[in-house]
Design a protein around this motif. Structure first.
Motif: not given
Ligand code: GTQ
Length: 358
Positions: A49, A100, A287-290, A320-321, A341, A346
């Motif tokens: 991660r 972020t 999710t992988s988004a911040s 955070t992500t 976000d 992404q």
């Protein structure tokens, strides 16, 4: 697809010397502007991660507001160009120009009669109106009134200024994709002083004519990827209530999209409006988004990994992500949040991920 399991990698975060090398060799590398990857590989590409530095934070409007009003006394807007107090990620040290890794957020103030001069810049921005009446933003000649909870877009490259015809302070949250442009060494602006935009009268006339179905030949707005610049809060709020009633759910979420094609309304930043029913618990899919959340109405509490943020209208908090995020609204009244976000960016880069909840 990247591995979906996300182990803790705190041990892997720090660069270390993985092999004992003669000091002369290291010095020779440095002398030639070279570096040994093997000492830094795990810091650059941590296993499992991402290892960000962002620290989730909640900024209370009650703390920011008096400082912003003091800035209103201390800092003339003509001199400042934009009178903004930045929500500065505590994980990045003092004066960080981001909330972020990809999202900049700040709260802007205009006093009655003030104008923030026309400029344009490579990053895109969105304004979420917090307080006051009579504020407006002009985007490439199109005037957008600012009312509480409205989202106003100023896409990258479009000229914009802000004004205030009403009484009392007007404030709004600015969210920009500035950190992405900073990382790409492509963040820059033009204008910001009187008379900097010679096209302005023509743009104003053209946008007025287009609204009447009349287009001058070779008008600059012919191919406009941003047909909607103002998303009124009252429309979004009513839609959330209708959606909740139609689905029989106490919570609802709607994305803000380009009404002509249903796609994200900006290239990097994504927005949703959220309604959390009274006393309801909302568990978000990591999710992988911040993310930056802004509270439009109501009060409640959110958990972002180990952090617990209580909040009320006007407050803003970050996640955070891959954070584990959940929300609860106070009993007795629903709460409304706007979520911002970087998922559109992404998705374009092909690595947006949602993690299934266990
Ligand atoms: O209003 O155009 O918070 O250019 C930062 C940079 C607002 C703006 C910000 C900007 C603006």
């Amino acid at each position: 697809m990247i591995n979906q399991t996300i182990p803790s990698n705190t041990e892997d975060r720090h660069a270390g010397e993985t092999a004992s090398l003669p000091e002369e060799f290291r010095a020779a590398l440095r002398d030639h502007a070279l570096a040994p990857l093997w000492d830094f590989l795990k810091a650059a590409l941590p296993h499992g991660r991402p290892a960000g530095v962002t620290r989730p934070h909640r900024w209370r409007y009650a703390d920011v507001r008096p400082l912003l009003l003091e800035a209103g006394r201390l800092v003339p807007v003509a001199q400042a160009e934009r009178r903004v107090i930045v929500l500065s990620d505590p994980g990045r040290g003092p004066n960080a120009m981001s909330a972020t890794g990809t999202l900049y957020a700040g709260i802007q103030l205009l006093l009655p009669g003030e104008t923030a001069p026309t400029h344009r810049h490579s990053p895109s921005a969105a304004r979420i109106v917090i307080e006051g009446r009579g504020g407006f933003t002009v985007v490439n000649g199109q005037r957008c009134e600012m009312e509480r909870g409205d989202i106003i877009l100023t896409p990258g490259g479009q000229w914009h200024d802000h004004g205030h015809d009403g009484e009392g302070p007007v404030t709004w949250l600015d969210v920009l994709d500035l950190p992405v442009f900073t990382a790409a060494e492509s963040a820059y602006a033009e204008g910001g002083h009187d008379g900097c935009n010679a096209e302005e009268p023509l743009m104003t006339l053209t946008s007025e004519l287009l609204r009447q179905g009349l287009r001058p030949p070779r008008a600059w707005r012919c191919e406009n990827p941003y047909p909607m610049l103002r998303y009124p809060w009252q429309t979004a709020r009513a839609a959330l209530e209708r959606l909740a009633a139609a689905t029989g759910q106490a919570c609802a979420e709607l994305a803000y999209v380009n009404p002509e094609n249903g796609q994200d309304c900006l290239p990097v930043l994504g927005f949703t409006a959220m309604m959390i029913g009274p006393d309801q618990h909302w568990q978000a899919v990591p999710t992988s988004a911040s993310t930056v959340f802004h509270v439009v109405e109501g009060s409640g509490e959110s958990r972002v990994d180990d952090h617990v943020f209580d909040w009320s209208a006007g407050d803003t908090f970050s996640a955070t992500t891959f954070a584990s995020v959940s929300h609860r609204a106070t009993p007795g009244q629903p709460a409304f949040l706007i979520r911002v976000d970087d998922a559109p960016l992404q998705k374009k880069l092909g690595f947006f991920q949602e993690r299934q909840l266990a």
